[in-house]
Enzyme design. Structure first.
Site, PDB file in Angstrom:
ATOM      1  N   TYR A   1       0.830  -1.200   0.000  1.00  0.00           N
ATOM      2  CA  TYR A   1       0.000   0.000   0.000  1.00  0.00           C
ATOM      3  C   TYR A   1       0.873   1.263   0.000  1.00  0.00           C
ATOM      4  O   TYR A   1       0.647   2.198  -0.782  1.00  0.00           O
ATOM      5  CB  TYR A   1      -0.934  -0.025   1.218  1.00  0.00           C
ATOM      6  CG  TYR A   1      -1.686   1.252   1.434  1.00  0.00           C
ATOM      7  CD1 TYR A   1      -2.697   1.643   0.565  1.00  0.00           C
ATOM      8  CD2 TYR A   1      -1.378   2.083   2.506  1.00  0.00           C
ATOM      9  CE1 TYR A   1      -3.384   2.837   0.760  1.00  0.00           C
ATOM     10  CE2 TYR A   1      -2.065   3.265   2.705  1.00  0.00           C
ATOM     11  CZ  TYR A   1      -3.062   3.640   1.830  1.00  0.00           C
ATOM     12  OH  TYR A   1      -3.739   4.821   2.023  1.00  0.00           O
TER      13      TYR A   1
ATOM     14  N   GLU B   1     -11.195   5.126   4.756  1.00  0.00           N
ATOM     15  CA  GLU B   1     -10.728   5.948   5.883  1.00  0.00           C
ATOM     16  C   GLU B   1     -11.814   6.074   6.942  1.00  0.00           C
ATOM     17  O   GLU B   1     -11.528   6.043   8.133  1.00  0.00           O
ATOM     18  CB  GLU B   1     -10.263   7.326   5.410  1.00  0.00           C
ATOM     19  CG  GLU B   1      -8.973   7.312   4.608  1.00  0.00           C
ATOM     20  CD  GLU B   1      -7.741   6.868   5.371  1.00  0.00           C
ATOM     21  OE1 GLU B   1      -7.772   6.769   6.621  1.00  0.00           O
ATOM     22  OE2 GLU B   1      -6.709   6.628   4.721  1.00  0.00           O
TER      23      GLU B   1
ATOM     24  N   TRP C   1      -4.993   0.641  10.368  1.00  0.00           N
ATOM     25  CA  TRP C   1      -5.090   0.638   8.909  1.00  0.00           C
ATOM     26  C   TRP C   1      -4.847  -0.775   8.378  1.00  0.00           C
ATOM     27  O   TRP C   1      -5.439  -1.175   7.376  1.00  0.00           O
ATOM     28  CB  TRP C   1      -4.102   1.645   8.313  1.00  0.00           C
ATOM     29  CG  TRP C   1      -4.275   1.762   6.830  1.00  0.00           C
ATOM     30  CD1 TRP C   1      -3.368   1.420   5.878  1.00  0.00           C
ATOM     31  CD2 TRP C   1      -5.439   2.224   6.123  1.00  0.00           C
ATOM     32  NE1 TRP C   1      -3.901   1.642   4.627  1.00  0.00           N
ATOM     33  CE2 TRP C   1      -5.168   2.139   4.757  1.00  0.00           C
ATOM     34  CE3 TRP C   1      -6.687   2.692   6.527  1.00  0.00           C
ATOM     35  CZ2 TRP C   1      -6.081   2.510   3.771  1.00  0.00           C
ATOM     36  CZ3 TRP C   1      -7.605   3.061   5.555  1.00  0.00           C
ATOM     37  CH2 TRP C   1      -7.309   2.966   4.202  1.00  0.00           C
TER      38      TRP C   1
END
Length: 188
Positions: free
Chosen positions: A17, A39, A47
């Site tokens: 990522y 998000e 995350w």
């Protein structure tokens, strides 16, 4: 030559990522929508948790198609809440349809979400020069302004901290660590 990365990218999913997406200026509305959804889903979680569930969520959330998501009814929300591959938070699931409708209204008003979003930085990424990653804030006047405006337009789960992470993710803010091999990669 070995790439030097921001210190938060440790797991293979985080590394991929970081190297392929994080901080890269994004202009595709579908991708901007996907990242805003993710998000919001991340609030209160790591995350990495979101990255682990991302592909499954992409499938069950109709490829993050905002038009389809805007039509999610209570039956679809119940289906999502029962799915262990999804972040199962009732308020976050409910926000999917609400936010999709608000997203579509912005597209209609501005011609694209990209045009709306990038106007907050006059079309140019903010390049921060923190000496240490610990100096990067969790929110800024920019993220506060975006949060306020999104809320005014009917969005939920778009607090200032979520908005700052979003701005970093889609490249409106470049917060790559000093020395990170990816810091100066700019794609407009």
């Amino acid at each position: 030559m070995t790439a030097i990365r921001c210190p938060w990218a440790r797991d293979p999913l985080e590394i991929d990522y970081h190297d392929r997406e994080w901080g890269r200026p994004e202009h595709d509305d579908r991708k901007l929508w996907e990242m805003l959804v993710l998000e919001g889903m991340q609030a209160g979680l790591s995350w990495l948790t979101v990255l682990r569930k991302r592909e499954h969520m992409r499938t069950v959330l109709d490829g993050f198609d905002p038009e389809k998501m805007a039509a999610y009814d209570e039956a679809k929300q119940a289906e999502l809440l029962a799915d262990p591959g999804v972040i199962r938070n009732r308020a976050k699931i409910r926000a999917l349809a609400t936010n999709a409708r608000a997203f579509l209204r912005i597209q209609e008003e501005f011609g694209s979400f990209d045009r709306y979003l990038w106007a907050f930085v006059d079309g140019r990424p903010v390049i921060n020069t923190w000496r240490e990653m610990t100096e990067a804030p969790s929110e800024t006047p920019l993220s506060q302004a975006l949060s306020r405006d999104l809320k005014k337009r009917g969005f939920t789960f778009v607090g200032s901290t979520i908005c700052y992470a979003y701005l970093q993710a889609v490249g409106l803010v470049n917060d790559h660590a000093p020395g990170c091999s990816f810091r100066d990669r700019r794609v407009f």
